[in-house]
Design an enzyme around this catalytic site. Structure first.
Site, mmCIF file in Angstrom:
data_model
loop_
_atom_site.group_PDB
_atom_site.id
_atom_site.type_symbol
_atom_site.label_atom_id
_atom_site.label_comp_id
_atom_site.label_asym_id
_atom_site.label_seq_id
_atom_site.Cartn_x
_atom_site.Cartn_y
_atom_site.Cartn_z
ATOM 1 N N ASP A 184 18.079 16.385 -4.340
ATOM 2 C CA ASP A 184 16.977 17.428 -4.607
ATOM 3 C C ASP A 184 15.518 16.539 -4.588
ATOM 4 O O ASP A 184 15.551 15.136 -4.711
ATOM 5 C CB ASP A 184 17.076 17.711 -6.019
ATOM 6 C CG ASP A 184 16.191 18.823 -6.547
ATOM 7 O OD1 ASP A 184 16.522 20.177 -6.343
ATOM 8 O OD2 ASP A 184 14.905 18.588 -6.942
ATOM 9 N N HIS A 196 18.070 18.727 -14.563
ATOM 10 C CA HIS A 196 16.547 18.239 -15.565
ATOM 11 C C HIS A 196 17.072 18.448 -16.908
ATOM 12 O O HIS A 196 16.275 18.537 -17.876
ATOM 13 C CB HIS A 196 15.575 18.861 -15.125
ATOM 14 C CG HIS A 196 14.767 18.627 -13.786
ATOM 15 N ND1 HIS A 196 14.943 17.472 -13.359
ATOM 16 C CD2 HIS A 196 14.375 19.662 -12.784
ATOM 17 C CE1 HIS A 196 14.145 17.593 -12.153
ATOM 18 N NE2 HIS A 196 14.090 18.734 -11.826
ATOM 19 N N ASP A 255 14.574 21.713 -1.570
ATOM 20 C CA ASP A 255 12.996 21.301 -1.862
ATOM 21 C C ASP A 255 12.343 20.155 -1.559
ATOM 22 O O ASP A 255 11.328 19.827 -1.519
ATOM 23 C CB ASP A 255 12.725 21.539 -3.529
ATOM 24 C CG ASP A 255 13.515 20.546 -4.327
ATOM 25 O OD1 ASP A 255 14.392 19.972 -3.910
ATOM 26 O OD2 ASP A 255 13.671 20.898 -5.532
ATOM 27 N N HIS A 284 13.288 16.441 -6.661
ATOM 28 C CA HIS A 284 12.994 15.971 -8.069
ATOM 29 C C HIS A 284 14.111 14.782 -8.687
ATOM 30 O O HIS A 284 15.371 15.127 -8.133
ATOM 31 C CB HIS A 284 12.605 17.078 -9.022
ATOM 32 C CG HIS A 284 11.725 18.062 -8.337
ATOM 33 N ND1 HIS A 284 11.940 19.157 -7.804
ATOM 34 C CD2 HIS A 284 10.222 17.969 -8.379
ATOM 35 C CE1 HIS A 284 11.134 19.822 -7.481
ATOM 36 N NE2 HIS A 284 10.079 19.130 -7.691
HETATM 37 ZN ZN ZN Z 1 13.883 20.050 -7.348
#
Ligand code: ZN
Length: 333
Positions: free
Chosen positions: A190, A154, A266, A192
């Site tokens: 991941d 990120h 995750d 996200h």
């Molecule tokens: Zn994540």
């Protein structure tokens, strides 16, 4: 800390399979990101015999020059001098401290070291003085190096967000590019979206960014990567693995000379920040699918851990450790 260079010379190729430092445990106060997970994964791999101390390389921190291959001077000055604004801290979701910045700089160095070790043979025998079109992958070029850390996808050039200070995979990719690697693929699983990574390489067609993630989850703004697969909430193992099986050939069609894998834990069904329903067995199958695909392409693979916030830290540790166990398992076993 081991201050010896983690970059072996071509004459004495390293046998290291794992990059890790006990200094990854950073004091960030009470936080959903438990930085002790790195230490716990390392300890578990040792006690289960997956690795021995001789397999582990301790990295050096990424240099500020390496960080500047991705990040802007203004952002790096803020991180170095501790001049983040309240908005910066809120977006990063981490409190600034010298130790925090040094810990993330060390982890960025870990991914750089893993990438250089993974690609050393290919680099010395193929890249130097040759054009990309000369490159013909062979199964024997497959090599996997696991970083017990990394995957901070990120982080953008001019800001950090979502617990990600420095975009280690983007930095390591840029370092490899300076050494002649011409085509790279990033497989980001991941839960996200890999927003920072997609943004960094938006206008660089030599780096193929693939993110498969929960669509209705952080980050709100998902800059377009080379291939984005946004999954519905609550998807189970079978549907997830079907999507992955469909996507991986598209990634490898880029003919990468090496692959980075962000093996986020995750996507697990009991994760506090994820909304998918993968089981531990499903996640292991996911890892195998990526490993088999990259092994089949015959190019080096760098594994990073990325996110993992299960309600029980034991689950996060077990999932990350299983990824590395699968990565280091010989195909015949
Ligand atoms: Zn994540």
């Amino acid at each position: 800390m081991n201050r010896e260079s983690p970059i072996p010379s071509p004459e004495s190729p390293s046998r290291a399979a794992v990059v890790y430092s006990p200094h990854y445990r950073i004091d960030i106060g009470r936080h959903v990101l438990l930085t002790e997970k790195f230490q716990l994964v390392h300890a578990r791999l040792l006690t289960t015999g997956v690795i021995t101390p001789a397999d582990v390389v301790e990295p050096e921190a990424a240099s500020w020059e390496q960080l500047a291959l991705v990040h802007t001077p203004d952002y790096l000055a803020k991180m170095r001098d501790g001049t983040m604004t309240d908005e910066d801290v809120a977006q990063l979701e981490l409190p600034w401290s010298f130790g925090m910045v040094e810990g993330f700089r060390l982890m960025a160095g870990g991914t750089v070291a893993a990438a250089l070790v993974a690609c050393e043979k290919v680099r010395s025998t193929k890249y130097e003085g040759r054009r990309a079109s000369d490159f013909v992958p062979r199964t024997s070029d497959f090599r996997v190096v696991c970083h017990i850390g990394g995957g901070f996808h990120h982080a953008f050039p001019n800001h950090g967000e979502g617990f990600c200070v420095f975009n280690d995979v983007a930095i390591a990719s840029r370092v490899l590019q300076t050494r002649g690697v011409e085509r790279i693929a990033i497989v980001d699983l991941d839960v996200h979206h890999g927003n920072g990574t997609a943004f960094v390489f938006e206008s660089d067609p030599s780096v193929f960014t693939f993110s498969m993630h929960q669509q209705h989850n952080y980050p709100m703004w998902k800059p377009r990567g080379s291939l984005d697969v946004g999954l519905n909430d609550g998807i189970h193992d079978a549907a997830y693995l079907r999507e992955l099986e469909r996507a991986l050939p598209l990634v490898l069609a880029h003919r990468p000379q090496c692959v980075f894998y962000l093996a986020g834990a995750d996507a697990y069904e009991d994760d506090q920040l994820g909304g998918l329903r993968l089981t531990k067995d499903g996640l292991r199958q996911r890892d195998r699918m990526v490993l088999d695909a990259v092994r089949g392409a015959g190019v080096p693979l760098i594994v990073t851990l990325a996110g993992g916030y299960a309600r029980r830290v034991d689950d996060t540790v077990a999932i990350h450790a299983a990824t590395i166990e699968e990565a280091l398992r010989r195909p015949a076993e």
